[in-house]
Design an enzyme around this catalytic site. Structure first.
Site, PDB file in Angstrom:
ATOM      1  N   GLU A 139       0.842  -1.210   0.000  1.00 46.93           N
ATOM      2  CA  GLU A 139       0.000   0.000   0.000  1.00 46.93           C
ATOM      3  C   GLU A 139       0.876   1.259   0.000  1.00 46.93           C
ATOM      4  O   GLU A 139       0.570   2.257  -0.667  1.00 46.93           O
ATOM      5  CB  GLU A 139      -0.913  -0.038   1.232  1.00 46.93           C
ATOM      6  CG  GLU A 139      -1.766   1.188   1.470  1.00 46.93           C
ATOM      7  CD  GLU A 139      -2.883   1.330   0.467  1.00 46.93           C
ATOM      8  OE1 GLU A 139      -2.581   1.524  -0.722  1.00 46.93           O
ATOM      9  OE2 GLU A 139      -4.044   1.253   0.871  1.00 46.93           O
ATOM     10  N   THR A 192      -3.794   8.773  -4.571  1.00 47.87           N
ATOM     11  CA  THR A 192      -3.831   8.968  -3.118  1.00 47.87           C
ATOM     12  C   THR A 192      -2.695   9.885  -2.654  1.00 47.87           C
ATOM     13  O   THR A 192      -2.896  10.738  -1.787  1.00 47.87           O
ATOM     14  CB  THR A 192      -3.753   7.600  -2.411  1.00 47.87           C
ATOM     15  OG1 THR A 192      -4.888   6.839  -2.804  1.00 47.87           O
ATOM     16  CG2 THR A 192      -3.761   7.742  -0.903  1.00 47.87           C
TER      17      THR A 192
HETATM   18  N1  HSE Z   1      -6.802   6.876   4.515  1.00 49.15           N
HETATM   19  C1  HSE Z   1      -6.308   6.993   3.173  1.00 49.15           C
HETATM   20  C2  HSE Z   1      -6.420   8.415   2.718  1.00 49.15           C
HETATM   21  C3  HSE Z   1      -7.128   6.094   2.285  1.00 49.15           C
HETATM   22  O1  HSE Z   1      -7.518   8.976   2.848  1.00 49.15           O
HETATM   23  O2  HSE Z   1      -5.455   8.994   2.237  1.00 49.15           O
HETATM   24  C4  HSE Z   1      -6.649   6.050   0.876  1.00 49.15           C
HETATM   25  O3  HSE Z   1      -5.631   5.117   0.732  1.00 49.15           O
END
Ligand code: HSE
Length: 319
Positions: A139, A192
């Site tokens: 990730e 992201t």
């Molecule tokens: N918690 C993460 C974000 C989720 O909002 O950046 C996306 O990978």
């Protein structure tokens, strides 16, 4: 209590895994809350081979790197093989159904699927918590940061809460039977990494308190199944005010969700997908139809999914 894998195995040294799409943050739990979706996900084939390390042999559905070191499944797989000091390697086939950059855990499905698959090939499987640690390594390649709010529900199923990263702790929250989920995916891509870069490094104390109250309220609502508290708690004062500008017509779609009886609405992960909850399936379906029509008027294509929170995460696909 930490759930253990069932010692399921495919025939021989190959397994096919279904890896569900997931919704992270759920508005009130940035980098902490997430849930698995039912019926939406990728498939992966994990094959045990004598040559050490990870080799990606096939990718369908998306144009993604074949080199293991540049692919989230490759990175997560290698992290696990090294971590458990495996005396074997794996070949991976990745069949993507979840679009990358869609906000419903595309990279996490690949990272979680590979570690779940390797675990099925072990005579002594490791825990969900350990699997999640390895999946987070993959990730991180996609998002620039090790967070588990997508990979945890993808592995555990249901609604998961990361209660700490150091020490690393994950709690499975109580299941909800009467919640329906709508996912609206406008056809734009949001990385992201970019959606994290636009967030301020510091937040006002007032906002930190509000967000803590919302997350606490959300968790309490599940243990007492307080529908009103559940609905009121799903709000975001940390990320949504900054990220909603990345999503075309965010406010208009939020209004449509309310008009159709949906009780909560927010950005799925880092977007652009939007999640909605309702207590009746018809409300979700009507909302999805209306928002799709709205986006069509704006010449923007969308995918819609009517789903529920899945109690299972990654699973073996029967042979
Ligand atoms: N918690 C993460 C974000 C989720 O909002 O950046 C996306 O990978």
């Amino acid at each position: 209590m930490e759930k253990q894998h069932k010692n399921l195995r495919g025939s021989g040294d190959e397994v096919t895994i279904f890896c569900p799409a997931t919704v992270a943050n759920v508005s009130c739990g940035f980098d902490a809350l997430g849930f698995a979706l039912e019926g939406i996900g990728d498939e992966m084939v994990i094959r045990k081979v004598a040559t050490l390390g990870v080799k990606i042999t096939t990718i369908t559905g998306e144009d993604l790197p074949m080199e293991a070191r540049n692919n989230v499944a490759g990175v997560a797989g290698n992290a696990m093989l090294e971590g458990i000091q495996a005396d074997f390697g794996i070949e991976i086939e990745i069949h993507k159904k979840i679009r990358s950059g869609s906000g419903i855990g595309s990279s996490s499905a690949s990272a979680a699927g590979v570690v779940y698959g390797i675990n099925q090939l072990l005579t002594t499987p490791i825990s969900h918590l350990e699997l999640t640690k390895y999946a987070m390594k993959g990730e991180a390649l996609a998002s620039g940061n090790e967070h588990a709010d997508n990979v945890a529900p993808c592995i555990y199923g249901g609604m998961t809460l990361i209660t700490g990263y150091n020490p690393f702790r994950i709690t499975s929250l109580p299941p909800m039977k009467t919640i329906y989920v709508g996912i609206l995916h406008p056809h734009i891509k949001i990385a992201t990494k970019d959606a994290r870069t636009i967030l301020p490094k510091n937040v006002p104390l007032k906002d930190a308190i509000t967000q803590a109250q919302r997350l606490a309220g959300f968790v309490a609502s599940l243990y007492e199944w307080d529908k009103q508290l559940f609905a009121e708690s799903i709000q975001d004062v940390l990320a949504e005010p900054h990220r909603k500008q990345l999503i075309p017509h965010f406010d208009a779609i939020k209004t449509i969700s309310k008009q159709h009886g949906c009780i909560a609405f927010g950005i799925s992960g880092s977007g652009p997908s939007l999640f909605t909850f309702a207590f009746a399936k018809a409300d979700i379906d009507n909302y999805l139809t209306a928002s799709k029509a709205y986006y069509k008027q704006q010449n923007l294509e969308v995918d819609t999914y009517s789903s529920q929170i899945s109690s299972t995460g990654c699973s073996l696909v029967p042979e």
